[in-house]
Write an enzyme that holds these catalytic residues in place. Sequence first.
Site, PDB file in Angstrom:
ATOM      1  N   SER A  22       0.821  -1.212   0.000  1.00 10.11           N
ATOM      2  CA  SER A  22       0.000   0.000   0.000  1.00 10.11           C
ATOM      3  C   SER A  22       0.851   1.257   0.000  1.00 10.11           C
ATOM      4  CB  SER A  22      -0.931  -0.001   1.214  1.00 10.11           C
ATOM      5  OG  SER A  22      -0.160   0.037   2.388  1.00 10.11           O
TER       6      SER A  22
ATOM      7  N   SER B 279      21.338  -6.801  -2.972  1.00 13.54           N
ATOM      8  CA  SER B 279      22.361  -7.463  -2.156  1.00 13.54           C
ATOM      9  C   SER B 279      21.832  -8.724  -1.473  1.00 13.54           C
ATOM     10  CB  SER B 279      22.868  -6.489  -1.089  1.00 13.54           C
ATOM     11  OG  SER B 279      23.740  -7.164  -0.211  1.00 13.54           O
TER      12      SER B 279
ATOM     13  N   LYS C 279      33.435   2.015  -0.615  1.00 16.99           N
ATOM     14  CA  LYS C 279      34.492   1.269   0.072  1.00 16.99           C
ATOM     15  C   LYS C 279      35.654   2.142   0.541  1.00 16.99           C
ATOM     16  CE  LYS C 279      33.584  -3.360  -1.613  1.00 16.99           C
ATOM     17  NZ  LYS C 279      34.073  -4.580  -2.234  1.00 16.99           N
TER      18      LYS C 279
ATOM     19  N   ASP D 241      37.638  -8.924   1.666  1.00 14.61           N
ATOM     20  CA  ASP D 241      37.595  -9.401   0.269  1.00 14.61           C
ATOM     21  C   ASP D 241      38.849 -10.195  -0.097  1.00 14.61           C
ATOM     22  OD1 ASP D 241      35.133  -8.306  -0.442  1.00 14.61           O
ATOM     23  OD2 ASP D 241      35.999  -6.412  -1.116  1.00 14.61           O
TER      24      ASP D 241
ATOM     25  N   ARG E 145      45.681   2.688 -15.489  1.00 17.36           N
ATOM     26  CA  ARG E 145      45.309   2.267 -14.124  1.00 17.36           C
ATOM     27  C   ARG E 145      46.065   0.995 -13.739  1.00 17.36           C
ATOM     28  NH1 ARG E 145      39.093   1.880 -12.730  1.00 17.36           N
ATOM     29  NH2 ARG E 145      39.784   2.097 -10.578  1.00 17.36           N
TER      30      ARG E 145
ATOM     31  N   MET F  61      28.898  -9.478 -15.381  1.00 18.64           N
ATOM     32  CA  MET F  61      27.890  -9.332 -14.325  1.00 18.64           C
ATOM     33  C   MET F  61      26.549  -9.023 -14.988  1.00 18.64           C
ATOM     34  SD  MET F  61      28.236  -7.189 -10.842  1.00 18.64           S
ATOM     35  CE  MET F  61      28.045  -5.550 -11.436  1.00 18.64           C
TER      36      MET F  61
ATOM     37  N   GLY G 189      32.728 -17.033  -8.203  1.00 19.61           N
ATOM     38  CA  GLY G 189      32.852 -15.920  -7.247  1.00 19.61           C
ATOM     39  C   GLY G 189      31.936 -16.002  -6.050  1.00 19.61           C
TER      40      GLY G 189
ATOM     41  N   GLN H 255      33.263 -11.001   7.849  1.00 20.82           N
ATOM     42  CA  GLN H 255      32.530  -9.890   8.469  1.00 20.82           C
ATOM     43  C   GLN H 255      31.782 -10.369   9.712  1.00 20.82           C
ATOM     44  OE1 GLN H 255      30.119  -8.701   5.085  1.00 20.82           O
ATOM     45  NE2 GLN H 255      31.639  -7.170   4.473  1.00 20.82           N
TER      46      GLN H 255
END
Length: 507
Positions: free
Chosen positions: A206, A242, A290, A327, A379, A413, A457, A468
């Site tokens: 609603s 997520s 991050k 990670d 990079r 992805m 992955g 975590q």
Amino acid sequence: MPQTELIAPIHAADASRLIALAEAAHTQKADLVELRLDRCVAAGAQLDEMLDCIRRFPLPTLVTNRHRAEGGAWPGGEQERLDSLLRADRAGARLIDVEFAHCADLPQAGLQARLVLSYHDFTGMPADLAGLAQRMFAAGADIAKIAVTPQDGADLAHLEQLASRCEAYELVAIGMGPVGLPSRLLAGAWCAPFTFGRLAEDDHGSAPGQPTLRDLRKLYRVPDQGPQTRIFGVLGNPVAHSLSPLIHNTAFIHHGIDAVYVPFQVSDAGAFWTACNAWIDGLSITIPHKSALLDHLHGIEERARRIGAINTIYRDEAGQAIGANTDADAAMTCIRSQVGNLDGCRALLLGAGGVARAIALALHKEGARVVISNRTLARAEHLAREIGCQAIALADAPTVDYRVLVNATSVGMNEDLSPWPADEHRPGAAVFDTVYTPLETRLLREAEAAGSAPICGLSMFTLQAVGQFERFCKIEAPAHLMHRHALEALGHSPDHDCGHEALVRAD
Ligand code: NAP
């Protein structure tokens, strides 16, 4: 303290459908239904017939006939609208909802139902929420419901303060839309008398951002929450996709820990942390935040400091906020599960973003001879210089005689693309894809077809969450269980083989 009740909003164009929805709400373990008279009548239902259903419902009823100015659909006149609420009271409603702006026109004397006064702001939130709540109680509210629209995560602090300073009164503080979702999922921790959850068969609910009844009860355990419940979450933008709330809440449930983990969709991470950190026990941090909170924390673990990015905030023994990066360890566990000792092993790393940086540093530390290749060569060169390894243009990368190939780009992805030419795979090499949506990426399919060993992955995702959880709770995480739930959420069998051997501690 009474438990927070779950209310399922329902409306229909006829009585039999309405009763069926109320029965579905009962089956899906709602505590009450909210009968939206305005929507029923706007859909063609007879008002008398709808009011008659109140006695036939298997659950108690909150009756609402929302004013058009506050998002309602009532097609009739104002007097008729207020009369319908009085009739709902006589028909046995447990609660009736009327807008604070219109409550003066509703005679309150003699009401049997408890009175919910409501306030809605679909574009923002008023500055003085506490003053608004006071005026609502002074106007006769048994329960005040304030539904506003937070612009960014930091605004949740105003709703939390409103809820936590309202112990003597019954108040529901709702943030609408994806930014406000935590206010709904934390309703029990914020001592709200109720919150709204949609039926599984109702796509929208609603109001914007309404979660399902099932998630409220089973995953976020709203009725079991209280002011002592520890609050965790994932900070990102976007964050709705997520899997972290699923697997962390699963781990809390497994261990019987009084804690809840929610998605925080936030644009300005610094403003959010400054405003809200007092009531948050820990966070997972994802794209694009991050590196945003490095200067906001009491301490940063050494590995995270070297990487220059954190994916975790937890509290140390003294309650101070510490940043960590889980990670890299997670990726190393996955790679080692196929390759074994990495000392001297040549690793070709595709990508030079945050995850590539974490993995490159960890590979280098374990003695691997790292070669970095990236779409933007500059990079790759910058990262290689910093680490003390080699960079190579993508076009020349197939000349590298690698033992392990790592994809740390986002290519693949949610798309059937590979960052690596199918005919350049090396039989006997290992190929690790950090991408896990889909689970079987084109890169991994082509690697396996060419005789390489694929490493998916999702194991890294599970293991970074394990790292975590163990920092959050200081106990061992149920890694295998978390992994199985993630697999199921991605549409696979929980026994699907995707490098389970990487999950070293099957529970
Ligand atoms: P990031 O910092 O934004 O880096 C993205 C990288 O992908 C850059 O190297 C970028 O190259 C490259 N890239 C993007 N689009 C490309 C394209 N079309 N063609 C070639 N290269 C392209 O992101 P991140 O935080 O490092 O994350 C990278 C990926 O890691 C994510 O997409 C996610 O799938 C995965 N991940 C997995 C886990 C896990 O637990 N399994 C955890 C975190 C992240 P440029 O430098 O040229 O832009």
